[in-house]
Design a protein around this motif. Structure first.
Motif, PDB file in Angstrom:
ATOM      1  N   TRP A 235       0.789  -1.211  -0.208  1.00 50.51           N
ATOM      2  CA  TRP A 235       0.080  -0.324   0.530  1.00 50.51           C
ATOM      3  C   TRP A 235       1.073   1.424   0.389  1.00 50.51           C
ATOM      4  N   PHE A 236       1.740   1.101   0.973  1.00 56.17           N
ATOM      5  CA  PHE A 236       2.805   2.183   0.697  1.00 56.17           C
ATOM      6  C   PHE A 236       3.204   2.498  -0.748  1.00 56.17           C
ATOM      7  N   ALA A 238       2.772   1.660  -2.977  1.00 55.52           N
ATOM      8  CA  ALA A 238       2.017   2.162  -4.372  1.00 55.52           C
ATOM      9  C   ALA A 238       2.045   3.398  -4.311  1.00 55.52           C
ATOM     10  N   LYS A 239       1.945   4.029  -2.565  1.00 57.79           N
ATOM     11  CA  LYS A 239       1.789   5.297  -2.756  1.00 57.79           C
ATOM     12  C   LYS A 239       2.433   6.590  -2.120  1.00 57.79           C
ATOM     13  N   TYR A 240       3.390   6.045  -2.910  1.00 59.51           N
ATOM     14  CA  TYR A 240       4.984   6.414  -1.981  1.00 59.51           C
ATOM     15  C   TYR A 240       5.159   8.105  -2.801  1.00 59.51           C
ATOM     16  N   ASP A 242       2.827   9.847  -3.438  1.00 59.26           N
ATOM     17  CA  ASP A 242       2.030  10.846  -2.782  1.00 59.26           C
ATOM     18  C   ASP A 242       2.656  11.071  -1.667  1.00 59.26           C
ATOM     19  N   ILE A 243       2.447  10.419  -0.844  1.00 58.77           N
ATOM     20  CA  ILE A 243       3.590  10.313   0.896  1.00 58.77           C
ATOM     21  C   ILE A 243       4.705  11.566   0.611  1.00 58.77           C
ATOM     22  N   TYR A 256       3.370  11.998   6.827  1.00 55.97           N
ATOM     23  CA  TYR A 256       1.528  11.611   6.197  1.00 55.97           C
ATOM     24  C   TYR A 256       0.981  11.236   7.031  1.00 55.97           C
TER      25      TYR A 256
END
Ligand code: N01
Length: 553
Positions: A235-236, A238-240, A242-243, A256
């Protein structure tokens, strides 16, 4: 990309840059310098990389920021390939990660371990620094970068008789490399900051008896640590993008998390309690982000402080012990809030005793006991969780002299003075990573480290392109920045606490709020604007115009 490297082996002569420290800041600095094709030598007093994670090996040591966020972002391959095992990584795993980074980016050949930088002296004629190391070498460099860390100078408390104690004495910030086994021993822990609070429950599991000496009760929030599942990691990952963007550009603390849209008093009692309950259940530092005014308004702050005090009373069975553990001396969050695993519950164990040394101070340490309030507490081992000479301590240990022979310690005698936390007027070509006057310890420090290192690397690249050989903060810009840092700090509740942020934990240290409290995102914008305006507030000098610098400072 081919990586230019300095000659390995004994340092002999001259470098573009000398970096002091091979923690997270020093390692990334070296990586960026190589990318610029600059020669660099990193000096590290430890025998390995990792900085604070190399030294702080005490039982229970782990990060209080989630591991998926407390990690480098500069290499997407690195962040995609590294597997963190727990929500909050334990110290050995963070150290393993630091070593992995050193190997993956082939950093070791330019790092000289077991070597302290003792002295650095600026030569006004050549615009170069002369650096003397603990092994007697003298080298020169155009630039020096202090990547010495904010919490790396462990502080021994001034307690009478400490040297007479016959058992083992450990400092959490300077823990031995070999395993320490307290099984069957009577142990004392002195200090109840983050290090004490993390180590107490773990030592309590081993010791026959643990006595905790508390001067100031501290607020602590449960970590709710747990193993990370592959799904959570993915999850992290895939979103790195944005995070990391949020942490750098938007957040105040490099983490975040949601940004609160209201103050604590905007909610009714039951709504507020429900919000605090939710954060208490999810755990961690973001408890302080439930509302946007907890650091600003005492009445708002009191609602959060009262909630935590009530939680302590619910957990700790003995009412007198619970009362002692309830912090009352400072607004919540104005001393670094702690994150624990079963700290308060540890005091329900029959083998753990709390001693209040606020009302009955430690008188002395004898050969086998801690004497407080006229009573001897006999122990076999002493654990000093007494903290650090924070933010300036490691810089102060180096004898640094700039223009006109003025030393940095002389200049900072009444408190550190910097422009942007990056440079100090009178000390050309000397950069500080996460120095006083920058968000540093008020943030997820790896976010702040990467920002500073990138800024410094871009600045060096700019200087090279412009043919400049020296750069220095102007005194005027520095004075304005110091005033700004203070003005922001004194608009908050932070200065109400006797914290290490204020230098209050070190006798004789000037009381000044050292980190920049304006937030990571806004601070980055300021630094970027300064650079975009041709490094406004800094004077740059080319080889052909050496006088300009002196005149500007
Ligand atoms: O140190 P501290 P720390 N006699 O200064 C007491 C980071 N960190 O090592 O408050 C008796 O907070 C002192 O009492 P008082 C984190 O940023 C992070 O625990 O001065 N007691 C206090 O209780 C943290 O904030 C993690 O009255 C004495 C304690 O010792 C920072 O490091 C983990 C004394 C010192 O607390 C420092 O934390 C650990 C004396 N003479 C640390 N002198 C993470 O989770 C001092 N004390 C990432």
């Amino acid at each position: 990309m081919p990586v230019p490297q300095s000659a390995p082996g004994k340092a002999s002569a001259s470098y573009d840059v000398v970096v002091v420290g091979a923690g997270f800041a020093g390692m990334y600095m070296l990586h960026r310098l190589r990318g610029l094709g600059m020669t660099a030598r990193v000096y590290e007093q430890g025998s390995g990389v990792g900085g604070t994670w190399y030294w702080n090996r005490y039982p229970g040591a782990r990060c209080d920021i989630e591991s998926m966020q407390y990690s480098y972002s500069f290499s997407d391959e690195l962040q995609q390939e590294w597997d963190w095992s727990e929500r909050y990584a334990p110290q050995p795993e963070i150290l393993k990660y630091a070593n992995h980074v050193a190997d993956r980016f082939n950093l070791r050949s330019d790092i000289q371990f077991d070597t302290r930088v003792e002295r650095a002296q600026f030569d006004e004629e050549s615009h170069r620094w002369k650096i003397v190391t603990s092994d007697g070498d003298t080298v020169t460099a155009q630039y020096v970068v202090l990547a010495t860390g904010c919490l790396s100078n462990a502080r021994m408390p001034e307690i009478k008789g400490l040297d007479r104690f016959k058992g083992k004495v450990y400092h959490t910030g300077h823990w031995p490399h070999e395993a320490v086994d307290f099984t069957g021993q009577r142990v004392a822990v002195i200090g109840t900051g983050s290090s004490g609070i993390q180590s107490v429950p773990v030592i309590a599991e081993q010791a026959s008896h643990l006595t905790v000496f508390q001067r100031t009760a501290n607020f602590s929030i449960p970590a709710r640590n747990a193993a990370l599942s592959e799904e959570e990691r993915q999850w992290f990952r895939a979103k790195y993008a944005d995070i990391r963007y949020f942490a750098r550009e938007v957040s105040r603390n490099g983490i975040y998390t949601e940004i609160p849209d209201r103050g604590a008093l905007d909610d009714r009692d039951n709504e507020r309690r429900a919000r605090y309950e939710a954060r208490w259940s999810s755990g961690g530092l973001t408890f302080m982000s439930v509302y946007n005014d907890l650091a600003l308004d005492k009445a708002a702050n009191d609602t959060a402080a009262t909630f935590v005090r009530e939680k302590i009373a619910e957990i700790v069975k003995d009412p007198a012990t619970a009362k002692l553990l309830q912090p009352n001396s400072h607004p919540i969050g104005t001393k670094r809030i702690c994150v624990d695993t079963d700290y308060f519950a540890a005091f329900n164990r029959p083998n753990v005793t709390l001693v209040d040394i606020k009302s009955n101070p430690i008188e002395e340490i004898t050969a086998q006991a801690v004497r407080a309030g006229g009573k001897d507490y006999e122990v076999d081992a002493l654990v000093l969780a007494t903290g650090f000479d924070a933010m300036t301590g490691s810089v102060a240990k180096i004898d640094i002299s700039g223009r006109d022979g003025l030393t940095l310690n002389q200049k900072w005698a009444e408190g550190p003075k910097t422009y942007l936390g990056l440079m100090s007027a009178g000390f050309p070509n000397l950069f500080i990573v996460t120095g006083p006057g920058s968000p540093s310890v008020l943030s997820n420090v790896i976010v702040s480290i990467e920002q500073h290192v990138d800024w410094i690397a871009d600045c060096l690249s700019h200087m090279r392109a412009q043919g400049c050989e020296a750069m220095e903060a102007s005194k005027d810009a520095e004075d304005k920045w110091v005033a700004h840092v203070n003005e922001l700090a004194y608009a908050t509740l932070y200065p109400q606490a006797n914290s290490w942020y204020m230098g209050a934990n070190v006798p004789g240290k000037p009381r000044i709020f050292m980190p920049y409290i304006g937030g990571v995102g806004p601070y980055r914008k300021i630094c970027d604007e300064v650079a975009a305006k041709g490094y406004e507030g800094f004077a740059m000098t080319g080889a052909e115009q050496p006088r300009k610098l002196a005149a500007s400072s």
